[in-house]
Structure formats: C-alpha cells, structure tokens
Design an enzyme around this catalytic site. Structure first.
Site, PDB file in Angstrom:
ATOM      1  N   GLU A 256       0.847  -1.197   0.000  1.00  0.00           N
ATOM      2  CA  GLU A 256       0.000   0.000   0.000  1.00  0.00           C
ATOM      3  C   GLU A 256       0.876   1.238   0.000  1.00  0.00           C
ATOM      4  O   GLU A 256       1.707   1.419   0.889  1.00  0.00           O
ATOM      5  CB  GLU A 256      -0.899  -0.012   1.244  1.00  0.00           C
TER       6      GLU A 256
ATOM      7  N   LYS B  25     -10.579  -2.147   8.099  1.00  0.00           N
ATOM      8  CA  LYS B  25      -9.306  -1.835   8.757  1.00  0.00           C
ATOM      9  C   LYS B  25      -9.587  -1.334  10.164  1.00  0.00           C
ATOM     10  O   LYS B  25     -10.232  -0.297  10.338  1.00  0.00           O
ATOM     11  CB  LYS B  25      -8.544  -0.779   7.947  1.00  0.00           C
TER      12      LYS B  25
ATOM     13  N   GLY C 158       0.362   0.928  14.543  1.00  0.00           N
ATOM     14  CA  GLY C 158       1.014   0.505  15.774  1.00  0.00           C
ATOM     15  C   GLY C 158       1.160  -0.996  15.925  1.00  0.00           C
ATOM     16  O   GLY C 158       1.358  -1.490  17.037  1.00  0.00           O
TER      17      GLY C 158
END
Length: 217
Positions: A49, A138, A167
């Site tokens: 991505e 997501k 994270g």
C-alpha cells in the site's frame, strides 16, 4: 446460505488473504519507494500500500503495476474521496484503503471493481463499513486497542474480516492473528527508515522476512 440482503462487495485480495501482511509505505516523497518495494517482494510480502500523503505515490503505483510479479497486489492508502478512488485505479491500484468509513469511497471502489478497506474504530463503525460493501474493515488505530479488543468484537461479529493497522509491530502479528484478524497492516514498525535516502535496506529485509514468517505461523 447466502443473505439476500447482503450488499455486493469485491472479495479481499487473494494475496492479502494468503500472506496476511500488507506493507504500508508512507513518507514525505516516493523517491525510494520502488527500492523498498523490491526488498519487500523479495522477502515474501505480496500486498503493498502506497499512501496518497506520499508525494509521487500514484506515479510509483503506475510503474509498479507494470512490472511487479503477477502475484503481488499494489494498492493506494489514505483514499478520502471517490475521485481519489478513480485516480488510484487508473494508476493501476487493485485495492484502496481509507482511515475512516466513507460510503462514497466504498461505492466508488465497488463501481471500479477493486477491494475497499475502510478504517473503523468501534463496533458500530465496523458494521457500518461492512453493510456499505467493504471487502474487509481496517481496525485503526489498532495499537491503542490491542488484540483483546478484536477478540471481544469478533464474538458478536465473527463474519466480518478485520485488518488491524496502526502501531502493529512484528511481535504483535501472532497475537492479532490469534485474536481473529484476517491480516495486519504494517507501516513504521516494518518499513523503519528504509524510505529515507540513507535508510537501511538490509534491516528492512530482515524485518520483512520476520514479519512474513510470523504471519505464516
């Protein structure tokens, strides 16, 4: 049994489902993106991505779409409008990722026949994205929630594929997948300084190899 009320949706990318890691490339500019992609692909990462916040990202996507192996999926992230969906697909993207749930973005992805991964934080947002036709949702920012949150959410929502992002470190891959994640999205903890002019591509190769191995386990 198929739910007659279920919205149409584009399936999750085959490589994301198989390898369970999407590498997120975000930097000030995309000058080194292709070198980084080559390292990631060599290490076994098959879902990539490039974010629109990276200057020159679409030009890189266009070049990558023309030369990466056929089993590599190239997508565009931080897609906020239907127009950006069109620009991304025109450049060669096979999926789009958003930080939030935007029905127009999801609809545009459906119209163009590419997978859509909108970002959601709460069960309400996750369900909203799914009902709108998302390919998967997501979970973002996942690092502030933890795998226990996903495990709890998947109790009442077991059929919605979720991709924790934000994270997620290499050591977190196993716990997230064990909690029911379809895959994980990895930016800084995977890419490190590799996108900078003097970034360490050798260290990137080591991290990518470790991430792919953790996802396989």
């Amino acid at each position: 049994m198929t739910d007659p009320a279920a919205p149409p949706r584009v399936p999750v990318g085959a490589q994301l489902a198989a390898t369970r890691v999407v590498a997120i490339l975000r930097a000030e500019n995309a000058d080194r993106a292709e070198a980084v992609v080559d390292v990631l692909v060599e290490a076994g990462v098959r879902s990539l991505e490039l974010t629109l916040t990276t200057r020159g990202a679409l030009e890189v996507v266009e070049r990558l779409a023309a030369r990466v192996p056929s089993d590599v999926e190239v997508g565009v992230g931080t897609v906020l409008t239907a127009q950006e969906v069109d620009r991304s697909v025109d450049a060669g993207a096979t999926f789009v990722v958003s930080p939030s749930v935007d029905h127009e973005v999801i609809a545009a992805a459906l119209r163009r026949g590419v997978a859509s991964y909108p970002g959601a934080f709460t069960p309400t947002e996750i369900v909203d994205a799914w009902k709108a036709g998302a390919s998967a949702v997501k979970l973002f920012p996942a690092g502030s929630l933890g795998p226990g949150y996903l495990k709890a959410v998947r109790g009442p929502l077991p059929d919605i594929p979720v991709v924790p992002t934000g994270g997620v470190g290499i050591d977190d891959i196993g716990p997230w997948l064990s909690a029911g994640a379809l895959a994980v999205g990895m930016g800084g903890p995977l890419i490190g300084d590799a996108l900078s002019a003097d970034g360490d591509l050798g260290a990137l190769a080591d991290r990518a190899t470790a991430a792919v191995a953790a996802a396989r386990q």
